[in-house]
Design an enzyme around this catalytic site. Structure first.
Site, PDB file in Angstrom:
ATOM      1  N   CYS A 123      20.260  54.885  -0.985  1.00 53.56           N
ATOM      2  CA  CYS A 123      19.736  55.775  -0.052  1.00 53.56           C
ATOM      3  C   CYS A 123      20.300  55.737   1.349  1.00 53.56           C
ATOM      4  O   CYS A 123      20.597  56.634   2.086  1.00 53.56           O
ATOM      5  CB  CYS A 123      18.199  55.796  -0.097  1.00 53.56           C
ATOM      6  SG  CYS A 123      17.371  54.464   0.270  1.00 53.56           S
ATOM      7  N   CYS A 131      18.519  57.719  -3.702  1.00 55.38           N
ATOM      8  CA  CYS A 131      18.385  56.355  -4.109  1.00 55.38           C
ATOM      9  C   CYS A 131      19.593  56.261  -5.264  1.00 55.38           C
ATOM     10  O   CYS A 131      19.740  54.958  -5.673  1.00 55.38           O
ATOM     11  CB  CYS A 131      17.179  55.762  -4.598  1.00 55.38           C
ATOM     12  SG  CYS A 131      16.040  55.720  -3.349  1.00 55.38           S
ATOM     13  N   LYS A 197       6.773  51.058  -7.349  1.00 55.25           N
ATOM     14  CA  LYS A 197       7.157  51.747  -6.271  1.00 55.25           C
ATOM     15  C   LYS A 197       6.780  53.209  -6.366  1.00 55.25           C
ATOM     16  O   LYS A 197       7.236  53.902  -6.956  1.00 55.25           O
ATOM     17  CB  LYS A 197       8.396  51.471  -5.857  1.00 55.25           C
ATOM     18  CG  LYS A 197       9.060  52.077  -4.795  1.00 55.25           C
ATOM     19  CD  LYS A 197      10.262  51.864  -4.258  1.00 55.25           C
ATOM     20  CE  LYS A 197      10.688  52.593  -2.799  1.00 55.25           C
ATOM     21  NZ  LYS A 197      12.155  52.065  -2.286  1.00 55.25           N
ATOM     22  N   ARG A 219      11.729  62.203  -3.586  1.00 51.34           N
ATOM     23  CA  ARG A 219      12.068  61.156  -4.575  1.00 51.34           C
ATOM     24  C   ARG A 219      10.980  61.121  -5.650  1.00 51.34           C
ATOM     25  O   ARG A 219      10.766  60.202  -6.481  1.00 51.34           O
ATOM     26  CB  ARG A 219      11.936  59.714  -3.797  1.00 51.34           C
ATOM     27  CG  ARG A 219      12.739  59.650  -2.733  1.00 51.34           C
ATOM     28  CD  ARG A 219      13.141  58.196  -2.180  1.00 51.34           C
ATOM     29  NE  ARG A 219      13.530  58.040  -1.043  1.00 51.34           N
ATOM     30  CZ  ARG A 219      14.825  58.169  -0.493  1.00 51.34           C
ATOM     31  NH1 ARG A 219      15.805  58.886  -1.386  1.00 51.34           N
ATOM     32  NH2 ARG A 219      15.330  57.953   0.709  1.00 51.34           N
ATOM     33  N   GLU A 235       5.439  49.590 -15.851  1.00 47.55           N
ATOM     34  CA  GLU A 235       6.831  49.608 -15.058  1.00 47.55           C
ATOM     35  C   GLU A 235       7.124  47.977 -14.938  1.00 47.55           C
ATOM     36  O   GLU A 235       8.279  47.658 -15.136  1.00 47.55           O
ATOM     37  CB  GLU A 235       6.447  50.228 -13.832  1.00 47.55           C
ATOM     38  CG  GLU A 235       6.776  51.920 -13.930  1.00 47.55           C
ATOM     39  CD  GLU A 235       8.293  52.468 -13.783  1.00 47.55           C
ATOM     40  OE1 GLU A 235       9.239  51.533 -13.690  1.00 47.55           O
ATOM     41  OE2 GLU A 235       8.450  53.418 -13.696  1.00 47.55           O
ATOM     42  N   LYS A 250       4.521  48.289  -4.245  1.00 54.05           N
ATOM     43  CA  LYS A 250       4.998  49.034  -2.831  1.00 54.05           C
ATOM     44  C   LYS A 250       4.400  50.459  -2.811  1.00 54.05           C
ATOM     45  O   LYS A 250       4.723  51.257  -3.860  1.00 54.05           O
ATOM     46  CB  LYS A 250       6.476  48.992  -2.674  1.00 54.05           C
ATOM     47  CG  LYS A 250       7.163  49.591  -1.467  1.00 54.05           C
ATOM     48  CD  LYS A 250       8.405  49.598  -1.198  1.00 54.05           C
ATOM     49  CE  LYS A 250       8.760  50.295  -0.143  1.00 54.05           C
ATOM     50  NZ  LYS A 250      10.372  50.491  -0.311  1.00 54.05           N
ATOM     51  N   SER A 276       6.224  50.689   6.403  1.00 55.84           N
ATOM     52  CA  SER A 276       6.390  50.800   7.656  1.00 55.84           C
ATOM     53  C   SER A 276       5.226  52.104   7.849  1.00 55.84           C
ATOM     54  O   SER A 276       4.796  51.862   9.139  1.00 55.84           O
ATOM     55  CB  SER A 276       7.697  51.793   7.858  1.00 55.84           C
ATOM     56  OG  SER A 276       7.628  53.114   6.727  1.00 55.84           O
ATOM     57  N   TYR A 315       6.128  44.014   8.255  1.00 56.45           N
ATOM     58  CA  TYR A 315       6.756  44.151   9.603  1.00 56.45           C
ATOM     59  C   TYR A 315       6.018  43.205  10.882  1.00 56.45           C
ATOM     60  O   TYR A 315       6.228  43.080  11.654  1.00 56.45           O
ATOM     61  CB  TYR A 315       6.965  45.686  10.261  1.00 56.45           C
ATOM     62  CG  TYR A 315       7.629  46.391   9.056  1.00 56.45           C
ATOM     63  CD1 TYR A 315       7.203  47.055   8.063  1.00 56.45           C
ATOM     64  CD2 TYR A 315       9.024  46.318   9.160  1.00 56.45           C
ATOM     65  CE1 TYR A 315       8.046  48.028   7.248  1.00 56.45           C
ATOM     66  CE2 TYR A 315      10.081  47.008   8.445  1.00 56.45           C
ATOM     67  CZ  TYR A 315       9.345  47.663   7.237  1.00 56.45           C
ATOM     68  OH  TYR A 315      10.228  48.408   6.450  1.00 56.45           O
TER      69      TYR A 315
END
Ligand code: PB1
Length: 324
Positions: A123, A131, A197, A219, A235, A250, A276, A315
């Site tokens: 991506c 992606c 995800k 997505r 998964e 995630k 984020s 982060y």
């Protein structure tokens, strides 16, 4: 006086010492992976407006960053590239002189001990921002994307990447990447799969930071539906069966139930990505004085550990480590 009939839980909360002795979950910098955005066209650092305290870095800024992370005992980084060019196939993702390929060398030159995790996805490198490869009708071509993701993985391993982390969510990519790495002589390079995800609204700030928003559509055709938890375990089991050495859930905070289910379903190490949007929400509230930022960060990371994460991509890593 007879003991009261109720249980006195507060006996184990009366002092910092007793609270420390009975604490069930601990967090240390060794559990943290710090994401870095490396921009091929940048010199120095550029603040990311949507992620207060985070910067895009030029290649020339990586040595100092590696030394700072080492000084904070943060063992690992996760690399995202902002390439010098983009095209329909995302070919800069596997360029020998690609921005991430170069970044690996810069980081390791400054700190040979740093563990470099390479995000594998198209991506950030495709002109359309999806992606995987896109068909004429705009759908993402799962199977045609697999060899490109495998080529990117080998390219990163050749550049010295320690861990390959596919975040694309194409079916079969872990098996394809494992085969390609083994065939290229990288059978010792582990795979950390972004196995569960979700198609999340919490990636917004990242897409600004990495310039990776899809040019059209979304997505949902390849990332998971936020409503599904059982499917996340499926998964994860699929990726482990294909050869994933570690798996990831995630985002993290909105999916702690999934994280716990995954932790209880597999014996491989489990990562969680404190993404984020989770970061920016907390930082914005702290900036407005609505939250005690340091305490909220500590509670956030502790919650992710408590839910079962062996490692956390966050982060907050540097800020948290500075205040230990
Ligand atoms: O911090 C974040 O928001 C991470 C976002 C994540 C990075 N792997 C994806 C965001 C997205 O889906 O756009 C990137 C997907 N390759």
């Amino acid at each position: 006086m007879e003991s009261p009939l109720f249980k006195r839980h507060r006996r184990l909360r009366g002092s910092a010492a007793i609270r420390g002795l009975v604490r069930e979950n601990e967090l240390t910098p060794s559990h943290l992976i710090y994401p870095l955005f490396v921009d091929a066209g940048l010199s120095g650092r550029r603040p990311i407006e949507a992620m207060p305290g985070q910067d895009q870095l030029g290649l020339d800024a990586l040595a100092a960053e590696a030394r700072e992370l080492a000084g904070l005992d943060i063992p690992a980084v996760l690399l995202f590239g902002l390439p010098s060019y983009k095209d329909e196939r995302g070919s800069s993702a596997w360029a020998r002189d690609g921005v991430v390929q170069q970044a690996i060398g810069r980081l390791k030159e400054a700190n040979p001990e740093v563990l470099v995790v390479g995000d594998v996805c198209l991506c950030e490198y495709t002109s359309h921002g999806h992606c995987g490869l896109v068909r004429a009708d705009g759908s993402v071509d799962n199977d045609a994307s697999l060899p490109l993701l495998a080529e990117m993985s080998v390219s990163l391993a050749e550049a010295g990447c320690d861990v390959i982390a596919p975040s694309d969510m194409m079916d079969g990519r872990v098996g394809a990447i494992r085969l390609a790495l083994d065939s290229a002589g990288f059978s010792e390079t582990p795979i950390l799969s972004y196995a569960a995800k979700f198609a999340s609204a919490f990636y917004g700030p990242f897409r600004e930071a990495a310039g990776s928003a899809p040019a059209f559509g979304d997505r949902r055709g390849y990332q998971m539906d936020p409503a599904n938890a059982r499917m996340a375990v499926d998964e994860v089991l699929t990726d482990v069966a294909e050869g994933a050495d570690m798996v990831m859930v995630k985002p993290a905070l909105p999916y702690l139930d999934v994280l716990r289910s995954v932790r209880d379903s597999v014996d491989v190490p489990v990562a969680a990505y404190n993404v984020s949007g989770e970061y920016s929400m907390l930082m914005a509230a702290a900036e407005r004085g609505w939250l005690d930022g340091p305490r909220a960060i500590d509670e956030t990371l502790t919650a992710i550990r408590r839910a079962g994460a062996d490692m956390i991509i966050t982060y907050h890593a540097k800020d948290w480590a500075r205040r230990r």
